[in-house]
Design a protein around this motif. Structure first.
Motif, PDB file in Angstrom:
ATOM      1  N   VAL A   1       6.768  11.325  -8.470  1.00  0.00           N
ATOM      2  CA  VAL A   1       5.637  11.660  -7.604  1.00  0.00           C
ATOM      3  C   VAL A   1       4.481  10.820  -8.127  1.00  0.00           C
ATOM      4  CG1 VAL A   1       4.049  13.441  -6.819  1.00  0.00           C
ATOM      5  CG2 VAL A   1       6.444  14.012  -7.241  1.00  0.00           C
ATOM      6  N   HIS A   2       3.939   9.975  -7.270  1.00  0.00           N
ATOM      7  CA  HIS A   2       2.836   9.104  -7.678  1.00  0.00           C
ATOM      8  C   HIS A   2       1.585   9.472  -6.889  1.00  0.00           C
ATOM      9  CE1 HIS A   2       0.731   5.589  -9.136  1.00  0.00           C
ATOM     10  NE2 HIS A   2       0.345   5.363  -7.891  1.00  0.00           N
ATOM     11  N   HIS A   3       0.460   9.519  -7.581  1.00  0.00           N
ATOM     12  CA  HIS A   3      -0.817   9.770  -6.913  1.00  0.00           C
ATOM     13  C   HIS A   3      -1.719   8.568  -7.093  1.00  0.00           C
ATOM     14  CE1 HIS A   3      -4.957  11.265  -6.417  1.00  0.00           C
ATOM     15  NE2 HIS A   3      -4.388  11.903  -5.406  1.00  0.00           N
ATOM     16  N   ASP A   4      -2.270   8.111  -5.991  1.00  0.00           N
ATOM     17  CA  ASP A   4      -3.242   7.023  -5.986  1.00  0.00           C
ATOM     18  C   ASP A   4      -4.510   7.568  -5.355  1.00  0.00           C
ATOM     19  OD1 ASP A   4      -4.608   4.706  -4.372  1.00  0.00           O
ATOM     20  OD2 ASP A   4      -3.378   3.711  -5.901  1.00  0.00           O
ATOM     21  N   ALA A   5      -5.652   7.330  -5.987  1.00  0.00           N
ATOM     22  CA  ALA A   5      -6.916   7.886  -5.497  1.00  0.00           C
ATOM     23  C   ALA A   5      -7.227   7.426  -4.074  1.00  0.00           C
ATOM     24  CB  ALA A   5      -8.050   7.504  -6.439  1.00  0.00           C
ATOM     25  N   LEU A   6      -6.813   6.228  -3.698  1.00  0.00           N
ATOM     26  CA  LEU A   6      -7.087   5.718  -2.354  1.00  0.00           C
ATOM     27  C   LEU A   6      -5.964   6.005  -1.359  1.00  0.00           C
ATOM     28  CD1 LEU A   6      -8.628   2.251  -3.242  1.00  0.00           C
ATOM     29  CD2 LEU A   6      -9.827   4.332  -2.551  1.00  0.00           C
ATOM     30  N   LEU A   7      -4.719   5.855  -1.790  1.00  0.00           N
ATOM     31  CA  LEU A   7      -3.574   5.956  -0.872  1.00  0.00           C
ATOM     32  C   LEU A   7      -2.947   7.337  -0.814  1.00  0.00           C
ATOM     33  CD1 LEU A   7      -1.846   2.556  -1.716  1.00  0.00           C
ATOM     34  CD2 LEU A   7      -3.375   3.091   0.201  1.00  0.00           C
ATOM     35  N   GLY A   8      -3.277   8.199  -1.754  1.00  0.00           N
ATOM     36  CA  GLY A   8      -2.699   9.539  -1.755  1.00  0.00           C
ATOM     37  C   GLY A   8      -1.374   9.584  -2.490  1.00  0.00           C
ATOM     38  N   PHE A   9      -0.462  10.431  -1.994  1.00  0.00           N
ATOM     39  CA  PHE A   9       0.802  10.673  -2.686  1.00  0.00           C
ATOM     40  C   PHE A   9       1.935   9.811  -2.143  1.00  0.00           C
ATOM     41  CE2 PHE A   9      -1.264  14.664  -3.884  1.00  0.00           C
ATOM     42  CZ  PHE A   9      -0.913  14.735  -5.219  1.00  0.00           C
ATOM     43  N   SER A  10       2.812   9.421  -3.062  1.00  0.00           N
ATOM     44  CA  SER A  10       4.070   8.751  -2.733  1.00  0.00           C
ATOM     45  C   SER A  10       5.168   9.444  -3.526  1.00  0.00           C
ATOM     46  CB  SER A  10       4.044   7.275  -3.141  1.00  0.00           C
ATOM     47  OG  SER A  10       3.079   6.570  -2.423  1.00  0.00           O
ATOM     48  N   LEU A  11       6.372   9.376  -2.994  1.00  0.00           N
ATOM     49  CA  LEU A  11       7.554   9.881  -3.690  1.00  0.00           C
ATOM     50  C   LEU A  11       8.537   8.735  -3.851  1.00  0.00           C
ATOM     51  CD1 LEU A  11       8.259  13.103  -1.563  1.00  0.00           C
ATOM     52  CD2 LEU A  11       6.936  12.944  -3.689  1.00  0.00           C
ATOM     53  N   VAL A  12       9.346   8.810  -4.888  1.00  0.00           N
ATOM     54  CA  VAL A  12      10.499   7.930  -5.010  1.00  0.00           C
ATOM     55  C   VAL A  12      11.710   8.843  -5.022  1.00  0.00           C
ATOM     56  CG1 VAL A  12      11.730   6.239  -6.416  1.00  0.00           C
ATOM     57  CG2 VAL A  12       9.227   6.147  -6.259  1.00  0.00           C
ATOM     58  N   LEU A  13      12.597   8.620  -4.056  1.00  0.00           N
ATOM     59  CA  LEU A  13      13.789   9.445  -3.910  1.00  0.00           C
ATOM     60  C   LEU A  13      14.993   8.725  -4.486  1.00  0.00           C
ATOM     61  CD1 LEU A  13      13.296  10.520  -0.180  1.00  0.00           C
ATOM     62  CD2 LEU A  13      12.542  11.743  -2.231  1.00  0.00           C
ATOM     63  N   ASP A  14      15.820   9.454  -5.213  1.00  0.00           N
ATOM     64  CA  ASP A  14      17.084   8.923  -5.720  1.00  0.00           C
ATOM     65  C   ASP A  14      18.216   9.702  -5.107  1.00  0.00           C
ATOM     66  OD1 ASP A  14      16.321   6.831  -7.326  1.00  0.00           O
ATOM     67  OD2 ASP A  14      16.065   8.072  -9.116  1.00  0.00           O
ATOM     68  N   PRO A  15      19.375   9.138  -4.918  1.00  0.00           N
ATOM     69  CA  PRO A  15      19.702   7.765  -5.276  1.00  0.00           C
ATOM     70  C   PRO A  15      19.086   6.764  -4.305  1.00  0.00           C
ATOM     71  CG  PRO A  15      21.574   8.792  -4.205  1.00  0.00           C
ATOM     72  CD  PRO A  15      20.507   9.844  -4.337  1.00  0.00           C
ATOM     73  N   GLY A  16      18.970   5.531  -4.771  1.00  0.00           N
ATOM     74  CA  GLY A  16      18.497   4.456  -3.925  1.00  0.00           C
ATOM     75  C   GLY A  16      17.073   4.016  -4.178  1.00  0.00           C
ATOM     76  N   ALA A  17      16.314   4.758  -4.986  1.00  0.00           N
ATOM     77  CA  ALA A  17      14.918   4.416  -5.275  1.00  0.00           C
ATOM     78  C   ALA A  17      14.131   4.136  -4.005  1.00  0.00           C
ATOM     79  CB  ALA A  17      14.845   3.233  -6.238  1.00  0.00           C
ATOM     80  N   VAL A  18      14.225   5.049  -3.034  1.00  0.00           N
ATOM     81  CA  VAL A  18      13.519   4.908  -1.766  1.00  0.00           C
ATOM     82  C   VAL A  18      12.086   5.389  -1.942  1.00  0.00           C
ATOM     83  CG1 VAL A  18      13.438   5.611   0.651  1.00  0.00           C
ATOM     84  CG2 VAL A  18      15.649   5.294  -0.483  1.00  0.00           C
ATOM     85  N   GLU A  19      11.126   4.481  -1.715  1.00  0.00           N
ATOM     86  CA  GLU A  19       9.715   4.854  -1.821  1.00  0.00           C
ATOM     87  C   GLU A  19       9.246   5.427  -0.493  1.00  0.00           C
ATOM     88  OE1 GLU A  19       5.269   2.962  -2.241  1.00  0.00           O
ATOM     89  OE2 GLU A  19       6.991   1.650  -2.561  1.00  0.00           O
ATOM     90  N   VAL A  20       8.613   6.591  -0.551  1.00  0.00           N
ATOM     91  CA  VAL A  20       8.071   7.253   0.635  1.00  0.00           C
ATOM     92  C   VAL A  20       6.586   7.488   0.393  1.00  0.00           C
ATOM     93  CG1 VAL A  20       8.178   9.265   2.145  1.00  0.00           C
ATOM     94  CG2 VAL A  20      10.269   8.416   1.046  1.00  0.00           C
ATOM     95  N   ARG A  21       5.739   6.757   1.116  1.00  0.00           N
ATOM     96  CA  ARG A  21       4.293   6.949   0.972  1.00  0.00           C
ATOM     97  C   ARG A  21       3.838   7.966   2.009  1.00  0.00           C
ATOM     98  NH1 ARG A  21       0.888   1.688   0.906  1.00  0.00           N
ATOM     99  NH2 ARG A  21       0.589   2.065   3.122  1.00  0.00           N
ATOM    100  N   LEU A  22       3.316   9.089   1.522  1.00  0.00           N
ATOM    101  CA  LEU A  22       2.905  10.202   2.383  1.00  0.00           C
ATOM    102  C   LEU A  22       1.407  10.234   2.653  1.00  0.00           C
ATOM    103  CD1 LEU A  22       5.204  12.844   0.752  1.00  0.00           C
ATOM    104  CD2 LEU A  22       5.443  11.926   3.056  1.00  0.00           C
ATOM    105  N   GLY A  23       0.629   9.563   1.829  1.00  0.00           N
ATOM    106  CA  GLY A  23      -0.806   9.506   2.055  1.00  0.00           C
ATOM    107  C   GLY A  23      -1.557  10.667   1.437  1.00  0.00           C
TER     108      GLY A  23
END
Length: 132
Positions: free
Chosen positions: A52-74
């Motif tokens: 779970v990644h948080h960016d002050a400008l872009l909001g939240f993103s997830l990385v799902l496994d398997p496959g390392a799929v990045e999902v930017r949720l904002g």
């Protein structure tokens, strides 16, 4: 090792915690709640939230496994975009496509997402419809 498999939370700098521990705590709580909400989705059966990644400008993103799929949720409420993710994953599966990157942070336009599909060199817009 134990059976506890928690996601890694990234994007919150130590300085940010020192400057405003209450805000940092809210970000951590929101990130954990988002991970729990995502992992509870039936459409993610067989996948786990690795990051779970948080960016002050872009909001939240997830990385799902398997496959390392990045999902930017904002930005908040990021969990409100999770039903869009389910609809999109179902559509990709129907088309036999594998996503590497999914951008669901296009604001209130529920029918528009950006997907980077495995084997393609550029992002493409996809009007997948509103699944909810």
């Amino acid at each position: 090792g134990d059976d506890l498999d928690m996601p890694v939370l990234t994007g919150l700098a130590r300085e940010a915690y020192r400057e405003d521990p209450e805000r940092a705590g809210r970000v951590l709580q929101a990130g954990l709640a988002l991970a729990r909400a995502a992992e509870a989705l039936a459409c993610l059966d067989g996948r786990r939230v690795a990051v779970v990644h948080h960016d002050a400008l872009l909001g939240f993103s997830l990385v799902l496994d398997p496959g390392a799929v990045e999902v930017r949720l904002g930005p908040e409420p990021a969990a409100a975009r999770l039903p869009w993710l389910c609809g999109l994953l179902e559509e990709l599966e129907r088309r036999r496509l594998v996503a590497r990157r999914i951008l669901l942070d296009h604001g209130e336009r529920t029918g528009f997402v950006t997907v980077r599909v495995e084997g393609m060199g550029v992002d493409e817009g996809n009007d997948a419809g509103d699944p909810g």
